[in-house]
Design a protein around this motif. Structure first.
Motif, PDB file in Angstrom:
ATOM      1  N   ALA A 284      49.774  35.622  58.898  1.00 47.86           N
ATOM      2  CA  ALA A 284      50.642  34.773  59.728  1.00 47.86           C
ATOM      3  C   ALA A 284      51.009  33.493  58.984  1.00 47.86           C
ATOM      4  O   ALA A 284      52.160  33.031  59.051  1.00 47.86           O
ATOM      5  CB  ALA A 284      49.951  34.452  61.052  1.00 47.86           C
ATOM      6  N   GLN A 285      50.049  32.915  58.279  1.00 45.95           N
ATOM      7  CA  GLN A 285      50.331  31.696  57.519  1.00 45.95           C
ATOM      8  C   GLN A 285      51.283  31.971  56.361  1.00 45.95           C
ATOM      9  O   GLN A 285      52.172  31.168  56.072  1.00 45.95           O
ATOM     10  CB  GLN A 285      49.022  31.098  56.996  1.00 45.95           C
ATOM     11  CG  GLN A 285      48.148  30.478  58.077  1.00 45.95           C
ATOM     12  CD  GLN A 285      46.802  30.048  57.533  1.00 45.95           C
ATOM     13  OE1 GLN A 285      46.171  30.769  56.743  1.00 45.95           O
ATOM     14  NE2 GLN A 285      46.345  28.877  57.941  1.00 45.95           N
ATOM     15  N   ARG A 286      51.102  33.112  55.700  1.00 44.21           N
ATOM     16  CA  ARG A 286      52.014  33.459  54.615  1.00 44.21           C
ATOM     17  C   ARG A 286      53.445  33.628  55.104  1.00 44.21           C
ATOM     18  O   ARG A 286      54.398  33.278  54.396  1.00 44.21           O
ATOM     19  CB  ARG A 286      51.547  34.742  53.909  1.00 44.21           C
ATOM     20  CG  ARG A 286      50.429  34.516  52.907  1.00 44.21           C
ATOM     21  CD  ARG A 286      50.255  35.709  51.996  1.00 44.21           C
ATOM     22  NE  ARG A 286      49.834  36.892  52.731  1.00 44.21           N
ATOM     23  CZ  ARG A 286      48.563  37.194  52.991  1.00 44.21           C
ATOM     24  NH1 ARG A 286      47.598  36.390  52.580  1.00 44.21           N
ATOM     25  NH2 ARG A 286      48.261  38.291  53.652  1.00 44.21           N
ATOM     26  N   GLU A 287      53.602  34.128  56.319  1.00 41.84           N
ATOM     27  CA  GLU A 287      54.948  34.269  56.873  1.00 41.84           C
ATOM     28  C   GLU A 287      55.600  32.912  57.102  1.00 41.84           C
ATOM     29  O   GLU A 287      56.809  32.757  56.944  1.00 41.84           O
ATOM     30  CB  GLU A 287      54.907  35.082  58.167  1.00 41.84           C
ATOM     31  CG  GLU A 287      54.702  36.569  57.941  1.00 41.84           C
ATOM     32  CD  GLU A 287      55.711  37.149  56.952  1.00 41.84           C
ATOM     33  OE1 GLU A 287      56.929  36.985  57.184  1.00 41.84           O
ATOM     34  OE2 GLU A 287      55.279  37.739  55.939  1.00 41.84           O
ATOM     35  N   LYS A 288      54.788  31.919  57.461  1.00 40.79           N
ATOM     36  CA  LYS A 288      55.323  30.564  57.615  1.00 40.79           C
ATOM     37  C   LYS A 288      55.787  30.017  56.265  1.00 40.79           C
ATOM     38  O   LYS A 288      56.820  29.347  56.180  1.00 40.79           O
ATOM     39  CB  LYS A 288      54.267  29.636  58.225  1.00 40.79           C
ATOM     40  CG  LYS A 288      53.931  29.951  59.672  1.00 40.79           C
ATOM     41  CD  LYS A 288      52.887  28.980  60.215  1.00 40.79           C
ATOM     42  CE  LYS A 288      52.554  29.289  61.669  1.00 40.79           C
ATOM     43  NZ  LYS A 288      51.510  28.366  62.203  1.00 40.79           N
ATOM     44  N   VAL A 289      55.016  30.309  55.223  1.00 38.68           N
ATOM     45  CA  VAL A 289      55.429  29.899  53.881  1.00 38.68           C
ATOM     46  C   VAL A 289      56.717  30.612  53.497  1.00 38.68           C
ATOM     47  O   VAL A 289      57.648  30.002  52.946  1.00 38.68           O
ATOM     48  CB  VAL A 289      54.310  30.192  52.853  1.00 38.68           C
ATOM     49  CG1 VAL A 289      54.809  29.932  51.435  1.00 38.68           C
ATOM     50  CG2 VAL A 289      53.080  29.345  53.146  1.00 38.68           C
ATOM     51  N   ARG A 290      56.788  31.900  53.796  1.00 40.95           N
ATOM     52  CA  ARG A 290      57.983  32.674  53.471  1.00 40.95           C
ATOM     53  C   ARG A 290      59.220  32.075  54.156  1.00 40.95           C
ATOM     54  O   ARG A 290      60.301  32.017  53.571  1.00 40.95           O
ATOM     55  CB  ARG A 290      57.803  34.131  53.896  1.00 40.95           C
ATOM     56  CG  ARG A 290      58.973  35.034  53.487  1.00 40.95           C
ATOM     57  CD  ARG A 290      58.815  36.424  54.067  1.00 40.95           C
ATOM     58  NE  ARG A 290      57.625  37.093  53.568  1.00 40.95           N
ATOM     59  CZ  ARG A 290      57.580  37.758  52.427  1.00 40.95           C
ATOM     60  NH1 ARG A 290      58.658  37.846  51.661  1.00 40.95           N
ATOM     61  NH2 ARG A 290      56.461  38.347  52.039  1.00 40.95           N
ATOM     62  N   GLU A 291      59.060  31.612  55.375  1.00 44.83           N
ATOM     63  CA  GLU A 291      60.182  31.020  56.103  1.00 44.83           C
ATOM     64  C   GLU A 291      60.693  29.764  55.397  1.00 44.83           C
ATOM     65  O   GLU A 291      61.901  29.532  55.316  1.00 44.83           O
ATOM     66  CB  GLU A 291      59.764  30.686  57.538  1.00 44.83           C
ATOM     67  CG  GLU A 291      59.533  31.914  58.414  1.00 44.83           C
ATOM     68  CD  GLU A 291      58.953  31.555  59.774  1.00 44.83           C
ATOM     69  OE1 GLU A 291      58.792  30.331  60.047  1.00 44.83           O
ATOM     70  OE2 GLU A 291      58.626  32.484  60.540  1.00 44.83           O
ATOM     71  N   VAL A 292      59.767  28.950  54.877  1.00 45.90           N
ATOM     72  CA  VAL A 292      60.179  27.748  54.146  1.00 45.90           C
ATOM     73  C   VAL A 292      60.949  28.136  52.900  1.00 45.90           C
ATOM     74  O   VAL A 292      62.015  27.581  52.598  1.00 45.90           O
ATOM     75  CB  VAL A 292      58.954  26.882  53.778  1.00 45.90           C
ATOM     76  CG1 VAL A 292      59.387  25.699  52.907  1.00 45.90           C
ATOM     77  CG2 VAL A 292      58.245  26.379  55.037  1.00 45.90           C
ATOM     78  N   LEU A 293      60.423  29.082  52.156  1.00 45.41           N
ATOM     79  CA  LEU A 293      61.090  29.521  50.925  1.00 45.41           C
ATOM     80  C   LEU A 293      62.453  30.127  51.225  1.00 45.41           C
ATOM     81  O   LEU A 293      63.428  29.881  50.503  1.00 45.41           O
ATOM     82  CB  LEU A 293      60.211  30.536  50.191  1.00 45.41           C
ATOM     83  CG  LEU A 293      58.808  30.079  49.792  1.00 45.41           C
ATOM     84  CD1 LEU A 293      58.047  31.228  49.125  1.00 45.41           C
ATOM     85  CD2 LEU A 293      58.862  28.865  48.865  1.00 45.41           C
ATOM     86  N   ASP A 294      62.516  30.907  52.283  1.00 45.31           N
ATOM     87  CA  ASP A 294      63.776  31.553  52.639  1.00 45.31           C
ATOM     88  C   ASP A 294      64.820  30.526  53.066  1.00 45.31           C
ATOM     89  O   ASP A 294      66.016  30.689  52.789  1.00 45.31           O
ATOM     90  CB  ASP A 294      63.534  32.565  53.761  1.00 45.31           C
ATOM     91  CG  ASP A 294      64.669  33.560  53.906  1.00 45.31           C
ATOM     92  OD1 ASP A 294      65.191  34.025  52.879  1.00 45.31           O
ATOM     93  OD2 ASP A 294      65.050  33.856  55.051  1.00 45.31           O
ATOM     94  N   SER A 295      64.370  29.431  53.717  1.00 45.25           N
ATOM     95  CA  SER A 295      65.314  28.394  54.151  1.00 45.25           C
ATOM     96  C   SER A 295      65.977  27.708  52.958  1.00 45.25           C
ATOM     97  O   SER A 295      67.060  27.131  53.086  1.00 45.25           O
ATOM     98  CB  SER A 295      64.596  27.346  55.012  1.00 45.25           C
ATOM     99  OG  SER A 295      63.727  26.528  54.224  1.00 45.25           O
ATOM    100  N   LEU A 296      65.331  27.783  51.797  1.00 47.22           N
ATOM    101  CA  LEU A 296      65.876  27.202  50.573  1.00 47.22           C
ATOM    102  C   LEU A 296      66.531  28.266  49.688  1.00 47.22           C
ATOM    103  O   LEU A 296      66.918  27.971  48.550  1.00 47.22           O
ATOM    104  CB  LEU A 296      64.761  26.503  49.796  1.00 47.22           C
ATOM    105  CG  LEU A 296      64.248  25.210  50.430  1.00 47.22           C
ATOM    106  CD1 LEU A 296      62.911  24.807  49.830  1.00 47.22           C
ATOM    107  CD2 LEU A 296      65.256  24.091  50.275  1.00 47.22           C
ATOM    108  N   ASP A 297      66.643  29.476  50.216  1.00 47.72           N
ATOM    109  CA  ASP A 297      67.276  30.592  49.502  1.00 47.72           C
ATOM    110  C   ASP A 297      66.593  30.838  48.158  1.00 47.72           C
ATOM    111  O   ASP A 297      67.251  31.189  47.170  1.00 47.72           O
ATOM    112  CB  ASP A 297      68.774  30.310  49.292  1.00 47.72           C
ATOM    113  CG  ASP A 297      69.563  31.577  48.986  1.00 47.72           C
ATOM    114  OD1 ASP A 297      69.120  32.665  49.397  1.00 47.72           O
ATOM    115  OD2 ASP A 297      70.605  31.484  48.314  1.00 47.72           O
TER     116      ASP A 297
END
Length: 307
Positions: A284-297
């Motif tokens: 679940a925490q890794r998915e939150k990190v993924r969301e941050v990275l994805d927001s920056l493309d």
């Protein structure tokens, strides 16, 4: 006092120490990370710092990481090694050993936990200087040491022979400016927390950065923030600083540097595992990190190493 002992300039990533799942050093990932960052333009490295989980490393491991880093850079850029401990004799011992394998300098955090006064702290650094005789970077991190190396401290510490710089990580930009303007002709005032205020620090005259997140997540883009700020490229520096600051939530996911390592791993960069007692992030925490990275493309950027 520096007295031209060093002239460190540019962006010095504070690199992670990748571990294997069982807690052993992952030397392959460690060297891979340095090689990647060199290709992306790093001007030097800090190994065994806070981001490198230095508190979890014994003396032999610090020396081994120093040796590997020196081998990777091949004399092309400086390698600064974190050797801070509570006991002065232990700092001296490991500092001499990393010096002897070719480190360019040592990063020495203020003795933590022991509630010693200013006189004892100054004596600690003087003893390290006298015994090791190699460039010392003071590491001001009051959030973890309980001591703030402000102007009152630096006025004394900057007079010590081998103290050549301070890494200012009090997260107080006004204090950093005060130290830069008051002591910048005696020692190098190197900016920490560069994902927050690196561009401003470079523009105002800090000679170097020691940053972790923006360099190891954004790669060449994050490493280049120093040059943009130093050159007064307002538009370019503003753009990269904004993207670097947007990585901030990663540092609040799990214990440092678990979020950073997870971000690196997700991008195919060599982050590795953490060492106990710091756990790797949950799914679940890794998915939150993924969301941050994805927001920056970032999954479609050059910093992403996935194939």
């Amino acid at each position: 006092m520096n007295n031209d002992k060093v002239s460190w300039r540019g962006s010095f990533p504070a690199v992670v120490t990748p571990f294997k799942k069982d807690g052993a050093l992952d030397e392959h990932l460690f060297t891979e990370n340095l090689e990647l960052l060199m290709d992306e333009g790093a001007d030097g490295f800090v190994v065994c710092g806070s981001t490198g989980e230095s508190w979890s490393l014994d003396g032999d491991e610090k020396v081994r990481l120093a040796e590997l880093a020196v081998q990777v850079v091949g004399g092309k850029v400086p390698v600064i090694v974190g050797t801070g401990e509570i006991r002065t004799d232990r700092v001296v011992d490991v500092s001499i050993r990393v010096r002897d394998v070719g480190a360019s300098g040592i990063l020495v955090v203020t003795p933590y936990y022991a509630e010693v006064d200013q006189g004892a702290i100054v004596a600690h650094y003087r003893a390290v200087s006298d015994a090791v005789c190699c460039p010392i970077v003071l590491y001001n991190h009051p959030q973890t040491t309980g001591v703030n190396l402000d102007a009152g401290y630096i006025a004394q510490l900057a007079e010590i022979e081998w103290v050549v710089a301070t890494k200012e990580s009090a997260n107080d930009i006004s204090q950093m400016y005060q130290l830069l303007f008051q002591f910048g002709d005696m020692i190098e005032v190197i900016a920490g927390y560069t994902a927050k205020h690196g561009a401003a620090a470079a523009f105002m005259g800090c000679p170097a950065f020691i940053g972790a997140t923006e360099t190891q997540v954004l790669g060449a883009e994050g490493i280049g923030l120093f040059a943009l700020g130093a050159a007064g490229d307002v538009d370019g520096a503003r753009r990269v600083q904004k993207r670097a600051s947007m990585l901030g939530p990663i540092g609040k996911i799990g214990a440092t540097p678990a979020g950073l390592k997870a971000a690196m791993n997700l991008l195919g960069r060599p982050g590795g595992h953490c060492r106990s007692p710091i756990p790797d992030l949950s799914n679940a925490q890794r998915e939150k990190v993924r969301e941050v990275l994805d927001s920056l493309d970032l999954f479609s950027s050059p910093a992403c190493r996935l194939t």
